[in-house]
Design a protein around this motif. Structure first.
Motif, PDB file in Angstrom:
ATOM      1  N   PRO A  64     -39.391  38.974  10.440  1.00 24.48           N
ATOM      2  CA  PRO A  64     -39.369  38.190   9.202  1.00 24.48           C
ATOM      3  C   PRO A  64     -39.880  36.769   9.375  1.00 24.48           C
ATOM      4  CG  PRO A  64     -37.145  38.486  10.049  1.00 24.48           C
ATOM      5  CD  PRO A  64     -38.032  39.370  10.853  1.00 24.48           C
ATOM      6  N   THR A  65     -39.580  36.135  10.517  1.00 24.22           N
ATOM      7  CA  THR A  65     -40.021  34.760  10.726  1.00 24.22           C
ATOM      8  C   THR A  65     -41.540  34.671  10.756  1.00 24.22           C
ATOM      9  OG1 THR A  65     -38.016  34.239  11.984  1.00 24.22           O
ATOM     10  CG2 THR A  65     -39.888  32.767  12.257  1.00 24.22           C
ATOM     11  N   THR A  66     -42.178  35.587  11.468  1.00 28.41           N
ATOM     12  CA  THR A  66     -43.636  35.565  11.587  1.00 28.41           C
ATOM     13  C   THR A  66     -44.305  35.798  10.240  1.00 28.41           C
ATOM     14  OG1 THR A  66     -43.519  36.378  13.868  1.00 28.41           O
ATOM     15  CG2 THR A  66     -45.624  36.609  12.724  1.00 28.41           C
ATOM     16  N   LEU A  67     -43.880  36.833   9.536  1.00 25.83           N
ATOM     17  CA  LEU A  67     -44.543  37.183   8.275  1.00 25.83           C
ATOM     18  C   LEU A  67     -44.302  36.137   7.194  1.00 25.83           C
ATOM     19  CD1 LEU A  67     -43.938  41.040   8.147  1.00 25.83           C
ATOM     20  CD2 LEU A  67     -45.943  39.788   8.966  1.00 25.83           C
ATOM     21  N   ALA A  68     -43.079  35.626   7.109  1.00 28.17           N
ATOM     22  CA  ALA A  68     -42.789  34.601   6.101  1.00 28.17           C
ATOM     23  C   ALA A  68     -43.543  33.308   6.402  1.00 28.17           C
ATOM     24  CB  ALA A  68     -41.288  34.331   6.029  1.00 28.17           C
ATOM     25  N   THR A  69     -43.700  32.994   7.677  1.00 28.90           N
ATOM     26  CA  THR A  69     -44.459  31.800   8.060  1.00 28.90           C
ATOM     27  C   THR A  69     -45.927  31.946   7.690  1.00 28.90           C
ATOM     28  OG1 THR A  69     -42.947  31.304   9.895  1.00 28.90           O
ATOM     29  CG2 THR A  69     -45.146  30.325   9.997  1.00 28.90           C
ATOM     30  N   TYR A  70     -46.491  33.128   7.904  1.00 32.04           N
ATOM     31  CA  TYR A  70     -47.883  33.365   7.524  1.00 32.04           C
ATOM     32  C   TYR A  70     -48.078  33.207   6.021  1.00 32.04           C
ATOM     33  CZ  TYR A  70     -49.383  35.071  12.113  1.00 32.04           C
ATOM     34  OH  TYR A  70     -49.730  35.159  13.429  1.00 32.04           O
ATOM     35  N   THR A 148     -38.459  38.171   0.735  1.00 34.98           N
ATOM     36  CA  THR A 148     -37.652  37.357  -0.183  1.00 34.98           C
ATOM     37  C   THR A 148     -37.465  35.914   0.273  1.00 34.98           C
ATOM     38  OG1 THR A 148     -35.641  38.166   0.915  1.00 34.98           O
ATOM     39  CG2 THR A 148     -36.385  39.354  -1.036  1.00 34.98           C
ATOM     40  N   ALA A 149     -37.647  35.643   1.563  1.00 34.17           N
ATOM     41  CA  ALA A 149     -37.425  34.283   2.064  1.00 34.17           C
ATOM     42  C   ALA A 149     -38.521  33.346   1.573  1.00 34.17           C
ATOM     43  CB  ALA A 149     -37.381  34.282   3.589  1.00 34.17           C
ATOM     44  N   PRO A 150     -38.173  32.138   1.150  1.00 29.53           N
ATOM     45  CA  PRO A 150     -39.182  31.209   0.639  1.00 29.53           C
ATOM     46  C   PRO A 150     -40.040  30.566   1.719  1.00 29.53           C
ATOM     47  CG  PRO A 150     -37.019  30.180   0.610  1.00 29.53           C
ATOM     48  CD  PRO A 150     -36.806  31.608   0.989  1.00 29.53           C
ATOM     49  N   SER A 151     -39.600  30.614   2.970  1.00 29.19           N
ATOM     50  CA  SER A 151     -40.347  29.971   4.043  1.00 29.19           C
ATOM     51  C   SER A 151     -40.030  30.659   5.370  1.00 29.19           C
ATOM     52  CB  SER A 151     -39.984  28.487   4.142  1.00 29.19           C
ATOM     53  OG  SER A 151     -38.629  28.332   4.529  1.00 29.19           O
ATOM     54  N   GLY A 152     -40.820  30.323   6.393  1.00 27.32           N
ATOM     55  CA  GLY A 152     -40.554  30.870   7.715  1.00 27.32           C
ATOM     56  C   GLY A 152     -39.215  30.421   8.263  1.00 27.32           C
ATOM     57  N   ARG A 153     -38.875  29.149   8.032  1.00 29.48           N
ATOM     58  CA  ARG A 153     -37.589  28.641   8.517  1.00 29.48           C
ATOM     59  C   ARG A 153     -36.433  29.352   7.818  1.00 29.48           C
ATOM     60  NH1 ARG A 153     -36.742  22.254   8.893  1.00 29.48           N
ATOM     61  NH2 ARG A 153     -38.405  22.656  10.422  1.00 29.48           N
ATOM     62  N   ALA A 154     -36.577  29.591   6.520  1.00 26.01           N
ATOM     63  CA  ALA A 154     -35.524  30.307   5.795  1.00 26.01           C
ATOM     64  C   ALA A 154     -35.393  31.728   6.302  1.00 26.01           C
ATOM     65  CB  ALA A 154     -35.840  30.307   4.301  1.00 26.01           C
ATOM     66  N   ALA A 155     -36.526  32.393   6.566  1.00 28.48           N
ATOM     67  CA  ALA A 155     -36.490  33.753   7.097  1.00 28.48           C
ATOM     68  C   ALA A 155     -35.801  33.780   8.447  1.00 28.48           C
ATOM     69  CB  ALA A 155     -37.910  34.301   7.219  1.00 28.48           C
ATOM     70  N   ASN A 156     -36.086  32.779   9.270  1.00 26.83           N
ATOM     71  CA  ASN A 156     -35.429  32.666  10.571  1.00 26.83           C
ATOM     72  C   ASN A 156     -33.920  32.564  10.401  1.00 26.83           C
ATOM     73  OD1 ASN A 156     -34.524  31.927  13.120  1.00 26.83           O
ATOM     74  ND2 ASN A 156     -36.147  30.449  13.482  1.00 26.83           N
ATOM     75  N   GLY A 157     -33.490  31.663   9.511  1.00 26.70           N
ATOM     76  CA  GLY A 157     -32.057  31.472   9.299  1.00 26.70           C
ATOM     77  C   GLY A 157     -31.376  32.704   8.741  1.00 26.70           C
ATOM     78  N   ARG A 229     -42.449  46.711  -2.238  1.00 26.42           N
ATOM     79  CA  ARG A 229     -42.634  46.547  -3.678  1.00 26.42           C
ATOM     80  C   ARG A 229     -42.531  45.092  -4.115  1.00 26.42           C
ATOM     81  NH1 ARG A 229     -42.555  49.973  -7.958  1.00 26.42           N
ATOM     82  NH2 ARG A 229     -41.881  49.156  -9.979  1.00 26.42           N
ATOM     83  N   ILE A 230     -41.650  44.333  -3.468  1.00 24.62           N
ATOM     84  CA  ILE A 230     -41.400  42.964  -3.919  1.00 24.62           C
ATOM     85  C   ILE A 230     -42.074  41.916  -3.030  1.00 24.62           C
ATOM     86  CG2 ILE A 230     -39.197  43.648  -4.887  1.00 24.62           C
ATOM     87  CD1 ILE A 230     -37.804  42.255  -2.563  1.00 24.62           C
ATOM     88  N   PHE A 231     -42.797  42.365  -1.993  1.00 28.21           N
ATOM     89  CA  PHE A 231     -43.404  41.403  -1.076  1.00 28.21           C
ATOM     90  C   PHE A 231     -44.400  40.514  -1.798  1.00 28.21           C
ATOM     91  CE2 PHE A 231     -46.062  39.732   2.279  1.00 28.21           C
ATOM     92  CZ  PHE A 231     -45.177  39.523   3.318  1.00 28.21           C
ATOM     93  N   ARG A 232     -44.285  39.213  -1.585  1.00 29.11           N
ATOM     94  CA  ARG A 232     -45.199  38.239  -2.186  1.00 29.11           C
ATOM     95  C   ARG A 232     -46.231  37.819  -1.155  1.00 29.11           C
ATOM     96  NH1 ARG A 232     -42.965  33.758  -2.566  1.00 29.11           N
ATOM     97  NH2 ARG A 232     -41.045  34.214  -1.434  1.00 29.11           N
ATOM     98  N   TRP A 233     -47.488  37.841  -1.568  1.00 30.54           N
ATOM     99  CA  TRP A 233     -48.570  37.486  -0.642  1.00 30.54           C
ATOM    100  C   TRP A 233     -48.775  35.981  -0.549  1.00 30.54           C
ATOM    101  CZ3 TRP A 233     -49.788  41.307   2.376  1.00 30.54           C
ATOM    102  CH2 TRP A 233     -49.660  42.603   1.916  1.00 30.54           C
ATOM    103  N   GLU A 234     -48.254  35.240  -1.526  1.00 26.26           N
ATOM    104  CA  GLU A 234     -48.436  33.785  -1.480  1.00 26.26           C
ATOM    105  C   GLU A 234     -47.300  33.104  -2.208  1.00 26.26           C
ATOM    106  OE1 GLU A 234     -51.508  32.325  -4.414  1.00 26.26           O
ATOM    107  OE2 GLU A 234     -52.231  34.375  -4.125  1.00 26.26           O
TER     108      GLU A 234
END
Length: 234
Positions: A64-70, A148-157, A229-234
């Motif tokens: 999750p951290t890698t993908l949300a950061t990208y 669903t995480a708004p950022s890489g840091r949020a995904a990490n947490g 289904r809910i993944f956001r690309w940007e």
């Protein structure tokens, strides 16, 4: 070289430089080294637990951290304007993370057998199936966090906060026999609890319960489907 292959080459170099990869490899080995000397010869409970720890860290922390950061950095959006699609990047990342989890687990098996006299896996094919289904289930949760995480840091947490209760309920912090009965019963149906039990059964030669495999497959399909289904690309 294909777009997938070229991207995999670049991403593999980035993965090897990721401190999270070192963390996910070292922590399970540390647990095995600290407690392995006290295990009885042939016992595979600790090795199975260490393997579950490794897969949990990769799936709930690295994925999750890698993908949300990208996504946060706009890498996925920029890829949409090139011949290499964002879907290709997701495929490369999941493939590399899976390969990393396989290598980490293989190392744990080798160290367990060679250094701590653990039994050789009794049912290698069943263990491979359990590993694939369990890893898919954990990765699906990681994908949902990334979606669903708004950022890489949020995904990490979120990943870290989710990992610890799942690890506790799954019997990775203490034997389930030492847990309150209600919590132990709940933990048997969590992804990490199912993974640990399935790997232990196959490694020790015990009969693997088809229900455990089916539930892990259901986790992968249902949670992974929601994440896609809910993944956001940007």
């Amino acid at each position: 070289m294909t777009g997938f292959g070229s991207l995999a080459r670049v991403e593999s170099k980035l993965l090897l430089r990721d401190p999270g990869a070192i963390f996910s490899m070292v922590i399970p080995l540390f647990i095995l080294a600290v407690f392995g000397s006290g295990a009885a010869p042939g016992d595979v409970a600790l090795p199975a637990m260490s393997m579950t720890v490794a897969v949990g860290l990769v799936g709930l922390y690295m994925v999750p951290t890698t993908l949300a950061t990208y996504r946060e950095r706009g890498i996925l959006r920029r890829l949409s304007t090139t011949p290499v699609s964002p879907v290709t990047l997701l495929g490369v990342q999941l493939t590399l993370q899976l390969v990393f989890a396989v290598l980490a687990s293989a190392l744990l098996v080798g160290v367990s057998v060679a250094a701590f006299s653990a039994a050789v896996p009794a049912r290698a094919v069943t263990m491979a199936v359990a590993f694939l289904l369990g890893t898919s289930a954990v990765f699906a949760i990681g994908l949902l966090i990334a979606a669903t995480a708004p950022s890489g840091r949020a995904a990490n947490g979120i990943g870290v906060l989710l990992y610890f209760p799942l690890a506790f309920l799954g019997g990775l912090m203490q034997p389930k026999e030492a847990m309150p009965e209600v919590l132990a019963a709940i933990g048997e149906w969590t992804p990490l609890g199912l993974f640990r039990q399935a790997v232990f059964d196959a490694w020790s030669g015990a009969a693997t319960q088809p229900l455990i495999l089916a539930i892990m497959a259901a986790y992968a399909l249902v949670v992974g489907g929601v994440a896609a289904r809910i993944f956001r690309w940007e």
